[in-house]
Design a protein around this motif. Structure first.
Motif, short mmCIF file in Angstrom:
data_model
loop_
_atom_site.label_atom_id
_atom_site.label_comp_id
_atom_site.label_asym_id
_atom_site.label_seq_id
_atom_site.Cartn_x
_atom_site.Cartn_y
_atom_site.Cartn_z
N CYS A 256 48.72 37.25 39.33
CA CYS A 256 47.85 36.18 38.82
C CYS A 256 47.48 36.38 37.35
O CYS A 256 47.30 35.41 36.61
CB CYS A 256 46.59 36.08 39.67
SG CYS A 256 46.91 35.75 41.43
N ARG A 257 47.34 37.63 36.91
CA ARG A 257 46.89 37.88 35.55
C ARG A 257 47.88 37.37 34.51
O ARG A 257 47.52 37.14 33.36
CB ARG A 257 46.64 39.38 35.34
CG ARG A 257 45.33 39.86 35.95
CD ARG A 257 45.06 41.31 35.61
NE ARG A 257 46.02 42.20 36.24
CZ ARG A 257 46.00 43.52 36.10
NH1 ARG A 257 45.10 44.10 35.34
NH2 ARG A 257 46.92 44.27 36.71
N ALA A 258 49.14 37.23 34.90
CA ALA A 258 50.16 36.76 33.96
C ALA A 258 50.60 35.32 34.24
O ALA A 258 51.56 34.84 33.64
CB ALA A 258 51.38 37.68 34.01
N CYS A 259 49.90 34.62 35.13
CA CYS A 259 50.33 33.28 35.54
C CYS A 259 50.32 32.32 34.36
O CYS A 259 49.34 32.24 33.62
CB CYS A 259 49.43 32.76 36.66
SG CYS A 259 49.91 31.14 37.28
N ASP A 260 51.40 31.55 34.23
CA ASP A 260 51.49 30.56 33.15
C ASP A 260 51.83 29.17 33.69
O ASP A 260 52.44 28.36 33.01
CB ASP A 260 52.54 30.99 32.12
CG ASP A 260 53.96 31.01 32.67
OD1 ASP A 260 54.12 30.91 33.91
OD2 ASP A 260 54.91 31.11 31.87
N ARG A 261 51.39 28.88 34.92
CA ARG A 261 51.80 27.64 35.58
C ARG A 261 50.67 26.63 35.72
O ARG A 261 49.51 26.99 35.91
CB ARG A 261 52.35 27.95 36.97
CG ARG A 261 53.61 28.78 36.92
CD ARG A 261 54.15 29.05 38.30
NE ARG A 261 55.33 29.90 38.21
CZ ARG A 261 56.02 30.32 39.24
NH1 ARG A 261 55.66 29.98 40.46
NH2 ARG A 261 57.08 31.08 39.07
N LYS A 306 40.54 27.21 36.03
CA LYS A 306 41.41 28.02 36.88
C LYS A 306 40.74 29.35 37.23
O LYS A 306 40.16 30.02 36.37
CB LYS A 306 42.73 28.28 36.16
CG LYS A 306 43.77 29.03 36.98
CD LYS A 306 45.11 29.07 36.26
CE LYS A 306 46.17 29.76 37.09
NZ LYS A 306 47.51 29.65 36.47
N LYS A 307 40.85 29.75 38.48
CA LYS A 307 40.22 30.98 38.93
C LYS A 307 41.03 32.20 38.53
O LYS A 307 42.21 32.10 38.19
CB LYS A 307 40.03 30.94 40.45
CG LYS A 307 39.06 29.86 40.90
CD LYS A 307 38.89 29.84 42.40
CE LYS A 307 37.89 28.76 42.83
NZ LYS A 307 37.74 28.70 44.31
N ALA A 308 40.40 33.36 38.60
CA ALA A 308 41.05 34.59 38.17
C ALA A 308 42.27 34.93 39.02
O ALA A 308 43.26 35.46 38.52
CB ALA A 308 40.06 35.75 38.19
N GLY A 309 42.20 34.64 40.30
CA GLY A 309 43.30 35.00 41.19
C GLY A 309 43.40 34.04 42.36
O GLY A 309 42.62 33.09 42.49
N SER A 310 44.35 34.32 43.22
CA SER A 310 44.61 33.45 44.37
C SER A 310 43.57 33.57 45.46
O SER A 310 43.42 32.67 46.28
CB SER A 310 45.99 33.79 44.96
OG SER A 310 45.99 35.12 45.46
N GLY A 311 42.86 34.71 45.49
CA GLY A 311 41.85 34.92 46.52
C GLY A 311 42.40 35.38 47.85
O GLY A 311 41.66 35.46 48.84
N LEU A 312 43.69 35.70 47.91
CA LEU A 312 44.31 36.09 49.18
C LEU A 312 43.66 37.32 49.80
O LEU A 312 43.66 37.48 51.02
CB LEU A 312 45.80 36.34 48.98
CG LEU A 312 46.71 35.12 48.88
CD1 LEU A 312 48.11 35.53 48.48
CD2 LEU A 312 46.74 34.35 50.18
N ASP A 313 43.12 38.20 48.96
CA ASP A 313 42.51 39.42 49.48
C ASP A 313 41.01 39.29 49.73
O ASP A 313 40.37 40.23 50.18
CB ASP A 313 42.76 40.59 48.51
CG ASP A 313 44.22 40.99 48.46
OD1 ASP A 313 44.89 40.91 49.52
OD2 ASP A 313 44.70 41.38 47.39
#
Length: 329
Positions: A256-261, A306-313
């Motif tokens: 997620c930290r490198a997401c560019d989408r 946009k949130k920091a991460g996907s939240g899967l964890d």
């Protein structure tokens, strides 16, 4: 520019052209299918091209990937590709498809300006394909892959999901076959995007499982540091290279930290992440007569949140209300 509060800049746009599909993959939708979007809810060809133009000319997008559902089911696909290829600056254009119908459309898509394709193929065994997709179309996918290669839609990338008890023993065979055919294979961890909400972390085949299986037959060397960039796939040189294999470990090794989408659904909603539970409506603004500047502003606002991460964890993680076929892969 589409920047968020964490400093990430979105330059890669995923555009879902339809929520419909001609397969019924067990990890994507139920056997009876889903309630499809009504035609008036879908973006028109002109609306899609306008949004892509705004993204490219006003918001800094440099790559556009057409997805679905199954994008080859979109009647105006070739024209959409041709019109997007004519934009200045010209974006890189790619397509994610299940490969059914690609044998008859690959040449036209290449002629329209499509640069390359990603094709989903989870097995080399027709009977397993039928069990996974509930359709007897394995031969069509193989033919589609060959047609894409012949048309120059390269590199042809194959996306593979391994499922416990079905095809989890096939990783080495799939890689050997992909190397022989000149395709680039990428394994994808199964993600919690099924409408049945039947995904269970304990049952998924992880990146670690995949790599261990591949190493029973191949030597894998991580590609040089810095080569990955914002790409979702970690890649390894196979037997010293130059061929590579990739693993997209969205669940166990999130990137997620490198997401560019940034993502656009078939009904004109901006999504900041595959796992987002929120969307921002651009279709309404389009149809109310908003100028390009206002559309761009709404898109920037959406991505800023946009949130920091996907939240899967996160213990309280909830799957998106909409399945993958509706939000684009």
């Amino acid at each position: 520019m589409l920047i968020d509060t964490y400093g990430r800049v979105a330059t890669d746009l995923r555009v879902s052209l339809t929520d419909r599909c001609n397969l019924r993959c067990t990890y994507c939708m139920p056997e009876e299918g889903l309630q499809w979007l009504a035609k008036p809810e879908l973006l028109t060809d002109d609306e899609i091209v306008r949004l892509v133009r705004i993204a490219v000319t006003d918001l800094g997008v440099t790559e556009v990937r057409f997805t679905g559902g199954e994008p080859l089911l979109r009647p105006g696909l070739v024209s959409i590709v041709e019109r997007c290829a004519a934009l200045a600056p010209r974006p890189k254009l790619s397509l994610t498809t299940n490969g059914i119908g690609l044998a008859r459309t690959a040449e036209a898509l290449r002629g329209a300006g499509l640069d390359r394709v990603n094709v989903s193929l989870d097995t080399l065994r027709p009977e397993v394909f039928q069990a996974l997709t509930r359709r007897k179309r394995h031969h069509d996918v193989i033919a589609g892959l060959a047609a894409a290669r012949a048309a120059g839609l390269t590199p042809v990338k194959i996306n593979t999901v391994l499922m416990s008890g079905l095809n989890d023993d096939e990783a080495p065979d799939l890689l050997a076959w992909a190397l022989e055919q000149g395709y680039e294979l990428r394994f994808i961890e199964q993600m919690p995007l099924d409408p049945q909400h039947g995904w269970q972390r304990d049952n998924m085949i992880t990146a670690g499982d995949i790599l261990a299986s591949l190493r029973t037959r191949f030597s894998l060397t991580p590609e040089a540091e810095g080569e990955r960039g914002s790409a979702p796939a970690e890649r390894w040189l196979v037997d010293g290279g130059p061929a590579r294999v990739g693993v997209i470990a969205s669940v166990t090794r999130p990137f997620c930290r490198a997401c560019d989408r940034t993502r656009l659904t078939a009904d004109g909603q901006v999504r900041t992440c595959l796992f987002a539970r929120e969307e921002s409506d651009l279709r309404g603004a389009l149809r109310s007569g908003a100028p390009d500047e206002e559309i761009a502003r709404l898109w920037r606002v959406a991505m800023w949140g946009k949130k920091a991460g996907s939240g899967l964890d996160d213990p309280g993680f909830l799957q998106p209300d909409r399945p993958m076929s509706a939000i684009g892969g």
